[in-house]
Design a protein around this motif. Sequence first.
Motif, PDB file in Angstrom:
ATOM      1  N   ASP A 186       0.855  -1.076   0.370  1.00 24.19           N
ATOM      2  CA  ASP A 186       0.023   0.420   0.453  1.00 24.19           C
ATOM      3  C   ASP A 186       0.785   1.290   0.045  1.00 24.19           C
ATOM      4  OD1 ASP A 186      -2.734  -1.615  -0.078  1.00 24.19           O
ATOM      5  OD2 ASP A 186      -2.833  -1.590   2.145  1.00 24.19           O
ATOM      6  N   ASP A 187       2.255   1.682   0.609  1.00 19.60           N
ATOM      7  CA  ASP A 187       2.965   2.444   0.101  1.00 19.60           C
ATOM      8  C   ASP A 187       2.986   2.516  -1.209  1.00 19.60           C
ATOM      9  OD1 ASP A 187       2.805   2.557   2.835  1.00 19.60           O
ATOM     10  OD2 ASP A 187       4.744   1.466   3.922  1.00 19.60           O
ATOM     11  N   LEU A 188       3.325   1.628  -1.647  1.00 24.47           N
ATOM     12  CA  LEU A 188       3.887   1.815  -2.748  1.00 24.47           C
ATOM     13  C   LEU A 188       2.747   2.233  -4.449  1.00 24.47           C
ATOM     14  CD1 LEU A 188       5.350  -1.646  -3.517  1.00 24.47           C
ATOM     15  CD2 LEU A 188       6.616   0.924  -4.072  1.00 24.47           C
ATOM     16  N   PRO A 189       2.998   4.122  -5.289  1.00 27.74           N
ATOM     17  CA  PRO A 189       2.300   4.891  -5.974  1.00 27.74           C
ATOM     18  C   PRO A 189       1.959   3.455  -6.749  1.00 27.74           C
ATOM     19  CG  PRO A 189       4.496   5.132  -6.292  1.00 27.74           C
ATOM     20  CD  PRO A 189       4.844   4.173  -4.911  1.00 27.74           C
ATOM     21  N   PRO A 190       1.185   3.374  -7.882  1.00 31.17           N
ATOM     22  CA  PRO A 190       1.341   2.614  -8.675  1.00 31.17           C
ATOM     23  C   PRO A 190       2.223   2.465  -9.457  1.00 31.17           C
ATOM     24  CG  PRO A 190      -0.899   4.111  -8.821  1.00 31.17           C
ATOM     25  CD  PRO A 190       0.801   4.717  -8.043  1.00 31.17           C
ATOM     26  N   ILE A 191       2.236   0.982 -10.761  1.00 29.93           N
ATOM     27  CA  ILE A 191       3.792   1.275 -11.197  1.00 29.93           C
ATOM     28  C   ILE A 191       3.537   2.424 -12.127  1.00 29.93           C
ATOM     29  CG2 ILE A 191       2.644  -0.588 -12.619  1.00 29.93           C
ATOM     30  CD1 ILE A 191       5.013  -2.132 -12.240  1.00 29.93           C
ATOM     31  N   GLU A 192       2.332   2.558 -13.221  1.00 33.13           N
ATOM     32  CA  GLU A 192       2.538   3.697 -13.808  1.00 33.13           C
ATOM     33  C   GLU A 192       3.924   4.670 -13.931  1.00 33.13           C
ATOM     34  OE1 GLU A 192      -0.831   0.832 -14.297  1.00 33.13           O
ATOM     35  OE2 GLU A 192       0.013   2.034 -12.728  1.00 33.13           O
ATOM     36  N   LEU A 212      11.933  -2.747  -4.680  1.00 29.17           N
ATOM     37  CA  LEU A 212      10.790  -2.386  -3.344  1.00 29.17           C
ATOM     38  C   LEU A 212       9.633  -3.355  -3.437  1.00 29.17           C
ATOM     39  CD1 LEU A 212      11.492   1.989  -2.201  1.00 29.17           C
ATOM     40  CD2 LEU A 212      12.631  -0.519  -1.173  1.00 29.17           C
ATOM     41  N   ARG A 213       9.750  -3.053  -5.396  1.00 28.08           N
ATOM     42  CA  ARG A 213       8.102  -4.275  -5.375  1.00 28.08           C
ATOM     43  C   ARG A 213       8.361  -4.856  -4.860  1.00 28.08           C
ATOM     44  NH1 ARG A 213       4.934  -0.532  -7.674  1.00 28.08           N
ATOM     45  NH2 ARG A 213       5.362   1.636  -8.312  1.00 28.08           N
ATOM     46  N   GLU A 214       9.320  -6.097  -4.840  1.00 30.03           N
ATOM     47  CA  GLU A 214       9.808  -7.183  -5.108  1.00 30.03           C
ATOM     48  C   GLU A 214       9.550  -7.663  -3.849  1.00 30.03           C
ATOM     49  OE1 GLU A 214      13.822  -8.175  -6.630  1.00 30.03           O
ATOM     50  OE2 GLU A 214      13.442  -7.891  -8.654  1.00 30.03           O
ATOM     51  N   PHE A 215      10.532  -6.488  -3.071  1.00 25.51           N
ATOM     52  CA  PHE A 215       9.908  -7.341  -1.374  1.00 25.51           C
ATOM     53  C   PHE A 215       8.880  -6.912  -1.171  1.00 25.51           C
ATOM     54  CE2 PHE A 215      13.954  -5.302  -0.994  1.00 25.51           C
ATOM     55  CZ  PHE A 215      15.005  -5.676  -1.705  1.00 25.51           C
ATOM     56  N   ALA A 216       7.797  -6.113  -2.277  1.00 26.96           N
ATOM     57  CA  ALA A 216       6.372  -6.213  -1.668  1.00 26.96           C
ATOM     58  C   ALA A 216       5.865  -7.217  -2.373  1.00 26.96           C
ATOM     59  CB  ALA A 216       5.741  -4.991  -2.278  1.00 26.96           C
ATOM     60  N   ALA A 217       6.411  -8.135  -2.955  1.00 26.65           N
ATOM     61  CA  ALA A 217       5.802  -9.323  -3.555  1.00 26.65           C
ATOM     62  C   ALA A 217       5.576 -10.548  -2.411  1.00 26.65           C
ATOM     63  CB  ALA A 217       6.179 -10.379  -4.302  1.00 26.65           C
ATOM     64  N   PRO A 218       4.307 -11.014  -2.451  1.00 22.02           N
ATOM     65  CA  PRO A 218       4.410 -12.005  -1.539  1.00 22.02           C
ATOM     66  C   PRO A 218       5.415 -13.485  -1.411  1.00 22.02           C
ATOM     67  CG  PRO A 218       2.372 -12.400  -2.513  1.00 22.02           C
ATOM     68  CD  PRO A 218       2.826 -11.324  -3.102  1.00 22.02           C
ATOM     69  N   HIS A 219       5.269 -13.403  -0.364  1.00 18.99           N
ATOM     70  CA  HIS A 219       6.877 -14.894  -0.800  1.00 18.99           C
ATOM     71  C   HIS A 219       6.300 -15.056   1.003  1.00 18.99           C
ATOM     72  CE1 HIS A 219       9.049 -10.847   0.225  1.00 18.99           C
ATOM     73  NE2 HIS A 219       9.325 -11.632   1.490  1.00 18.99           N
ATOM     74  N   GLU A 220       7.344 -16.213   0.269  1.00 23.72           N
ATOM     75  CA  GLU A 220       7.483 -17.316   1.930  1.00 23.72           C
ATOM     76  C   GLU A 220       8.649 -17.621   2.646  1.00 23.72           C
ATOM     77  OE1 GLU A 220       7.042 -21.457   1.716  1.00 23.72           O
ATOM     78  OE2 GLU A 220       4.945 -21.176   1.145  1.00 23.72           O
ATOM     79  N   SER A 221       8.673 -17.068   3.776  1.00 24.16           N
ATOM     80  CA  SER A 221      10.685 -16.705   4.597  1.00 24.16           C
ATOM     81  C   SER A 221      10.601 -17.735   5.232  1.00 24.16           C
ATOM     82  CB  SER A 221      10.608 -15.569   5.348  1.00 24.16           C
ATOM     83  OG  SER A 221       9.721 -14.921   5.985  1.00 24.16           O
TER      84      SER A 221
END
Length: 436
Positions: A222-228, A244-253
């Motif tokens: 939600d902190d990221l602006p539209p990708i455009e 940063l967009r990669e870090f926001a993607a769902p992932h398991e740790s």
Amino acid sequence: MRHIAVIGSGPAGYYTAEACQKAFGDQARIDIIDRLPVPYGLIRSGVAPDHQSIKAVSRRYEATALSDTVRFVGNVTVGEHVSTGELLQLYDAVVLATGAPADKPLGIPGDALSGVHGSAAFVGWYNGHPDFAGLAPRLDGADAVIVGAGNVALDVARILAKSADEFHGSDIVGHALEALGGHAIRRITILARRGPHHIAMTPKELGELGCLARATPRVDADDLPPIEADAELDPGQRKAVAHLREFAAPHESAPDAIAIDFDFFASPVRIEGDGRCERVVVERTRLDADGSVVATGDTYAIPADLVISCIGYRTPPIPGVPYDAKLGRFANEDGRIAPGLYAVGWARRGPTGTIGTNRPDGFLIAEHIAADLPDAGTKQGRTGLDALLTERGVEIVTFRDWQGIDQAEIANARAGSPREKFTRIEAMLAARKAVT
């Protein structure tokens, strides 16, 4: 002969010496004076220990230092062993290349609590700077908070999150490696007053954060602006935001992974705790139409057993030298402070730019000296300095002495490290020997 004194042996100092060599050839004698017995300033004590490729630039400075016209004068403190006024009497030109080694104050209630450190102190601790080797930061809590949105904040987060194996090949000092190996930190929060499009973090450093063995960087989508909106960024910023967009993607740790949380639009307003920091109270921010940061009044608390402030640096004043307290640097006009007195690098322009930015800065000052001193000078230079320091019982450290210290540090290196730095001045002085 022109006699030039350069105060500070970091990148700005050596680039200035190199520029003066090219401007004046063998008609100049250049003394690089440093309060430490070891050269290279920021390269040795500021660059992250796991960034050895950046530290390699010191080889270029070594070529300058070994020339016939340049001399390293270590273990001499300007303002204590010799004043700037005395140097101006001895040298035709004096160049302040002292950098910006002091932390900019965080300036909020609670910033003096135990467990709160500036990045200069913390970075100096893990890099073995004598001023900070005894820092002993508290690493026994689960939560660390880093204030700042630049590469230094990323360096601190990466160093806190790395496993012992990931320090292979680095020159992190032994006391820091041991302390970090036993820390209890499970979450690192990076506070940024602005949003993802306003970070001063570079793609390389952000990418490194995503490759750590036991850490997971996380960004709230939600902190990221539209990708455009990324199209409006320059290529470097666009690559950084892509991380940063990669870090926001769902992932398991992994269950035991250290979380590195980016908290954007967040400004610390106070630090609380009973004798030591326990939490940071943060106010949510937003950006005005003109890009200004606006406080919203919405506050929340983040647990914090350790707080590292990475919000910038200042040049410490020197008695008798005009100083701009607002900008945290020497007062100057394009590098000129007073007749015969100059500032270069961060001491001139403030803590901005990369290591390489100091090279054109050094050549600018050499041009000023050439214009201001078109003919050979008549002052004593190093002969007069040596006589004065001998009279005062000050023993200088030469570059040849440094080579002896360098050899000893390399010989003392643990397996997989290029060196083990001496962290006490007394140990540095004791390690001097003839170079074999």
